[in-house]
Scaffold this motif. Structure first.
Motif, mmCIF file in Angstrom:
data_model
loop_
_atom_site.group_PDB
_atom_site.id
_atom_site.type_symbol
_atom_site.label_atom_id
_atom_site.label_comp_id
_atom_site.label_asym_id
_atom_site.label_seq_id
_atom_site.Cartn_x
_atom_site.Cartn_y
_atom_site.Cartn_z
ATOM 1 N N LEU A 192 -25.168 -37.142 -26.214
ATOM 2 C CA LEU A 192 -25.367 -38.490 -25.674
ATOM 3 C C LEU A 192 -24.278 -39.463 -26.110
ATOM 4 C CD1 LEU A 192 -29.232 -38.911 -26.080
ATOM 5 C CD2 LEU A 192 -27.982 -38.397 -24.004
ATOM 6 N N GLY A 193 -23.448 -39.051 -27.035
ATOM 7 C CA GLY A 193 -22.377 -39.930 -27.478
ATOM 8 C C GLY A 193 -22.727 -40.763 -28.687
ATOM 9 N N GLU A 218 -26.272 -34.570 -17.421
ATOM 10 C CA GLU A 218 -24.934 -34.826 -17.944
ATOM 11 C C GLU A 218 -24.243 -35.930 -17.134
ATOM 12 O OE1 GLU A 218 -21.811 -32.122 -20.323
ATOM 13 O OE2 GLU A 218 -22.793 -31.226 -18.583
ATOM 14 N N ILE A 219 -24.462 -35.936 -15.818
ATOM 15 C CA ILE A 219 -23.895 -36.995 -14.966
ATOM 16 C C ILE A 219 -24.505 -38.342 -15.341
ATOM 17 C CG2 ILE A 219 -23.828 -37.869 -12.599
ATOM 18 C CD1 ILE A 219 -23.571 -34.921 -11.697
ATOM 19 N N GLU A 220 -25.816 -38.366 -15.590
ATOM 20 C CA GLU A 220 -26.473 -39.607 -16.016
ATOM 21 C C GLU A 220 -25.877 -40.126 -17.320
ATOM 22 O OE1 GLU A 220 -30.799 -40.536 -15.681
ATOM 23 O OE2 GLU A 220 -30.936 -38.399 -15.210
ATOM 24 N N ILE A 221 -25.665 -39.223 -18.261
ATOM 25 C CA ILE A 221 -25.103 -39.619 -19.557
ATOM 26 C C ILE A 221 -23.720 -40.243 -19.371
ATOM 27 C CG2 ILE A 221 -24.242 -38.716 -21.761
ATOM 28 C CD1 ILE A 221 -26.465 -36.549 -21.537
ATOM 29 N N GLU A 222 -22.887 -39.583 -18.588
ATOM 30 C CA GLU A 222 -21.541 -40.105 -18.341
ATOM 31 C C GLU A 222 -21.601 -41.469 -17.677
ATOM 32 O OE1 GLU A 222 -19.523 -37.195 -16.016
ATOM 33 O OE2 GLU A 222 -19.311 -35.761 -17.678
ATOM 34 N N SER A 223 -22.525 -41.622 -16.739
ATOM 35 C CA SER A 223 -22.643 -42.881 -16.014
ATOM 36 C C SER A 223 -23.019 -44.026 -16.949
ATOM 37 C CB SER A 223 -23.687 -42.737 -14.907
ATOM 38 O OG SER A 223 -23.895 -43.969 -14.254
ATOM 39 N N TYR A 224 -24.030 -43.832 -17.780
ATOM 40 C CA TYR A 224 -24.462 -44.885 -18.704
ATOM 41 C C TYR A 224 -23.364 -45.245 -19.692
ATOM 42 C CZ TYR A 224 -29.343 -44.853 -17.180
ATOM 43 O OH TYR A 224 -30.494 -44.988 -16.456
#
Length: 236
Positions: A163-164, A220-226
């Motif tokens: 999640l970063g 993973e796309i959601e995580i990158e987007s946020y």
């Protein structure tokens, strides 16, 4: 120490009261476990291996069950603390010892040489059986509290990583979804109802699985987007 097994109608059995006492469980909970196994095993097996009986306390009659060695093994299969495993081993050894006693009694009138040979062979076979039973119990022991804590901690670290970090926008938005997906994938991979039921023999595999885990493509796309949205706000 309470007698673990006893002879009834020339068969070696134990009963639900003995199991409850030796494993530190309430008798009603042992009866519940027995009822479940009777349902799973079906009538043909259950009628031969589970015998309803009664015991008296203060003038009142209560239900108990007499169990064969096979029935005992089914009921206590999931009792997997260290103390429970040691108790199971004592029961197994006592079943074998009592069965040997009955067979020796039946053979007491046989030829002494033949009896000695049969006894030696039987002792050898019983030792092999006990070793096999002990190994089976070891192979099916569940992870202990320390191992469960280690897996939980590694899972948290892995989610933080994907999640970063704890302070990332993705963590605030989808951390619950990420944790749910990690443990859902974990249980599916190891075919478990709960991750805490992982066999000890699979612990290293579980550590490796978590280290290699990645979220699904959509997550993973959601995580990158946020996280991109957060970076854009910082730039502005």
């Amino acid at each position: 120490m309470r007698q673990l097994v006893f002879v009834q109608n020339n068969q070696v059995i134990t009963d639900s009261l003995t199991i409850a006492e030796m494993f530190g469980k309430e008798h009603k909970n042992v009866l519940r476990d027995i009822t479940t196994q009777i349902e799973y095993a079906g009538p043909e097996f259950s009628q031969l291996n589970f015998e309803p009986s009664e015991y008296r306390v203060r003038g009142k009659q209560y239900l108990k069950f007499n169990l064969s060695e096979e029935a005992f093994a089914l009921v206590v299969f999931s009792y997997n603390t260290k103390e429970a495993v040691q108790t199971k081993i004592k029961f197994i050894q006592e079943f074998k010892r009592m069965q040997e006693y009955i067979q020796k009694k039946e053979q007491s009138e046989h030829d002494p040489v033949e009896l000695a040979l049969q006894t030696s062979l039987k002792n050898y076979q019983e030792i092999k059986t006990i070793k096999g039973d002990v190994e089976f119990l070891k192979d099916h022991m569940r992870i202990d509290g320390a191992q469960e804590f280690a897996l939980n901690s590694q899972g948290k670290s892995k989610v933080f990583e994907v999640l970063g970090g704890f302070n990332s926008s993705a963590y605030k938005a989808v951390s619950r979804k990420a944790f749910g997906e990690l443990w859902r994938d974990f249980k599916r991979h190891f075919q478990l109802p709960r991750y805490s039921e992982l066999p000890k023999t699979k612990f290293d595999d579980a550590v490796y699985f978590i280290s290699k885990w990645r979220p699904s493509t959509s997550l993973e796309i959601e995580i990158e987007s946020y996280n991109k949205q957060s970076q854009l706000k910082l730039v502005k």
